[in-house]
Design a protein around this motif. Structure first.
Motif, short mmCIF file in Angstrom:
data_model
loop_
_atom_site.label_atom_id
_atom_site.label_comp_id
_atom_site.label_asym_id
_atom_site.label_seq_id
_atom_site.Cartn_x
_atom_site.Cartn_y
_atom_site.Cartn_z
N THR A 13 3.04 0.99 4.60
CA THR A 13 3.01 -0.43 4.87
C THR A 13 3.07 -0.69 6.36
O THR A 13 2.36 -1.53 6.89
CB THR A 13 4.22 -1.11 4.20
N LEU A 14 3.95 0.00 7.07
CA LEU A 14 4.18 -0.32 8.47
C LEU A 14 3.46 0.61 9.41
O LEU A 14 3.32 0.28 10.58
CB LEU A 14 5.69 -0.26 8.78
N GLN A 224 7.24 -6.62 2.95
CA GLN A 224 7.25 -5.16 3.08
C GLN A 224 8.25 -4.54 2.10
O GLN A 224 7.96 -3.50 1.49
CB GLN A 224 7.60 -4.79 4.52
N TYR A 227 6.73 -4.70 -1.31
CA TYR A 227 5.68 -3.69 -1.41
C TYR A 227 6.29 -2.33 -1.71
O TYR A 227 5.82 -1.60 -2.58
CB TYR A 227 4.87 -3.64 -0.12
N ASN A 255 -0.88 -5.64 6.16
CA ASN A 255 0.03 -5.30 5.07
C ASN A 255 -0.35 -6.02 3.78
O ASN A 255 -0.23 -5.46 2.68
CB ASN A 255 1.47 -5.62 5.46
#
Length: 511
Positions: A13-14, A224, A227, A255
């Motif tokens: 995600t990041l 996030q 997710y 994202n």
């Protein structure tokens, strides 16, 4: 028999996965009396993090530490002194940085010049990893081109956010913000210096948290988290809210795109191919928007490449071969862009390698053998580079073995049995190394079994297929491959049972 490549790598995600062997690290307890109350404990809604004095009555920390609802407490290492937060005097959303005005005083740190930092410089951080007051030492691995964040080889954990990063002279040259494996990241001290110089009268936390950019930040962080909990629909809703509040928030776009890719994957598994494609296309659009906002964002390119690859796979059985190949070429282009922005990441090399191998399959189907062989060679080269960057990363070994097997198959079809056997043997060794690194990899066992079968070792192949099915009892292709191996040994009834099981799991297996 068809060798089964592994699924496309998980896209974070990041960030992409940063891969490199870690240098020996040391974490030491810090005597409280040495701090002079310079480094403090920042307690908010999600536990303890770190901060440090930048003026007698001002603390620097990360926005993500203080942005969520609820009180924030600033405590000394021994927890005997507690300061109250009077408000925020300056903040920088892009750099995840905030300066707080507090009641009472502490000992300010001396800021260094982050522009003078060089790769290989030794560093030390002091903060609250896992809630304990400790220091860790390491080195600077890289300085990002765009935002000049410091990429560090250092062992950190949750609670280190907001910790000062000091050079060998004791000057603060960065502020810890992101923790990944094996690297961590720090905001450059010059960004903090600029923020301190622009400080204004304190704004209460309550009022500051109502700002659109801060609310967007909170929604993005919550997205996030959702997710990571596989709550992809809810994550999309949060990213939608973040983007509505702050349309320039690039990470919320890519994202959200990643969450849409995951939703597409779920549709694909359930046989809803058109719905999956719709999600993939929407995710690609999100990543493209992120790239428009920040053309040097490796994460956006990385995620978009994954979407294009998925879209190519979903259309692979269609008649429009040119369109399928454009998606694979687009994925290769985007991973090449990631590599151009940071050539020290293993993931994009590995992913680009499997994309090239997949494109090679398409060329084989068209009879373009020479083009396919060139792509397999390039795929082998990319996976080899990924292995150089991270020798303990199992997936590039599996993917390199797959590309070697496919190249060997073309050699065998051209009558070069010796060259083919060498490549099959190399594929076996690659899968063996992957198994050493990841003993529960069904892909590694399944692919090694196929390579052994190609070398005429049906018994060894069956043993590997058995191991793969122990790990993943629903692996349709392995049932089919084991049936083929049993057929060679004259075990007709056992082979028939495997073929039937394979077809029950996947009606298209073996085609």
């Amino acid at each position: 028999m068809k060798m089964n490549r592994i699924s496309l790598l998980s896209l974070l995600t990041l960030a992409v996965l940063f891969s490199c062997a870690r240098l020996p690290q040391q974490i030491v307890e810090v005597p409280e009396e040495r701090s002079g109350f310079t480094v403090v404990r920042v307690e908010g809604r999600y536990g303890a993090a770190s901060g440090f004095f930048v003026a007698p009555d001002k603390i620097a920390t990360n926005i993500h530490v203080i942005a969520h609802p609820g009180p924030v407490f600033i405590k000394s290492p021994d927890k005997k002194t507690i300061w109250t937060v009077e408000g925020v005097t300056a903040f920088d959303v892009r750099n995840d940085l905030a300066v707080l005005k507090i009641s009472g005083e502490g000992t300010p740190s001396r800021l260094g010049d982050s522009d003078a930092v060089r790769v290989g410089d030794t560093i030390i951080t002091t903060g609250y990893p896992d809630g304990r007051y400790r220091s860790a030492d390491g080195v600077i691995h890289r300085v990002r081109k765009g935002n000049k964040w410091l990429q560090m080889e250092i062992k950190l954990s949750g609670g280190s956010s907001g910790s000062p990063v000091r050079d060998s002279k004791g000057h603060v040259i960065g502020i810890v913000s992101a923790i990944e494996i094996p690297y961590s990241y720090a905001i450059p001290s010059n960004a903090l210096r600029k923020l301190i110089d622009g400080s204004k009268s304190p704004e209460s936390l309550t009022a500051w948290r109502k700002r659109k950019r801060i609310r967007a930040y909170i929604y993005s962080v919550r997205g996030q988290r959702r997710y990571n909990l596989n709550q992809y629909d809810d994550a999309v809703v949060d990213f939608d809210k973040a983007i509505k509040l702050y349309p320039q928030k690039a990470d919320a776009y890519y994202n959200r795109g990643l969450a849409k890719f995951r939703l597409g994957d779920l549709q694909a598994v359930n046989g809803n191919v058109e719905e999956a494609r719709r999600f993939y296309a929407a995710g690609i659009e999100d990543c493209t928007e992120a790239i428009k906002l920040n053309p040097e964002d490796t994460y956006a390119y990385h995620n978009r490449a994954g979407g294009k690859f998925r879209l190519g796979q979903s259309k692979a059985n269609q008649a429009d071969v040119a369109k399928v190949e454009r998606y694979y070429q687009g994925a290769i282009h985007d991973w090449t862009q990631v590599i151009s922005l940071n050539s020290e990441l293993a993931d994009p090399y590995n992913n680009r390698g499997i994309a090239k191998a997949t494109l090679g399959e398409s060329k084989i189907a068209q009879g373009a053998i020479t083009d396919a062989q060139a792509l397999y060679v390039e795929a082998i080269r990319d996976c080899t580079q990924a292995i150089r960057l991270n020798p303990r990363y199992a997936e590039p070994y599996i993917n390199r073995g797959y590309a070697r097997f496919r190249l060997g198959k073309t050699k065998a079809d051209q009558g070069d049995t010796v060259g083919a056997a060498d490549l099959y043997a190399a594929a076996v060794e690659d899968c063996t190394q992957a198994i050493r690194l990841e003993p529960e990899s069904a892909y590694a066992y399944g692919n090694r079994g196929v390579a052994k079968a190609a070398l005429g070792n049906a018994e060894g192949a069956i043993a590997d297929f058995d191991a793969a099915l122990r790990i993943n009892p629903n692996y349709a292709e392995v049932y089919y491959d084991r049936g083929r191996a049993k057929e060679r040994l004259g075990q007709k009834e056992a082979a028939k049972a495997d073929f039937e099981k394979a077809k029950a799991l996947d009606p298209n297996v073996g085609k």
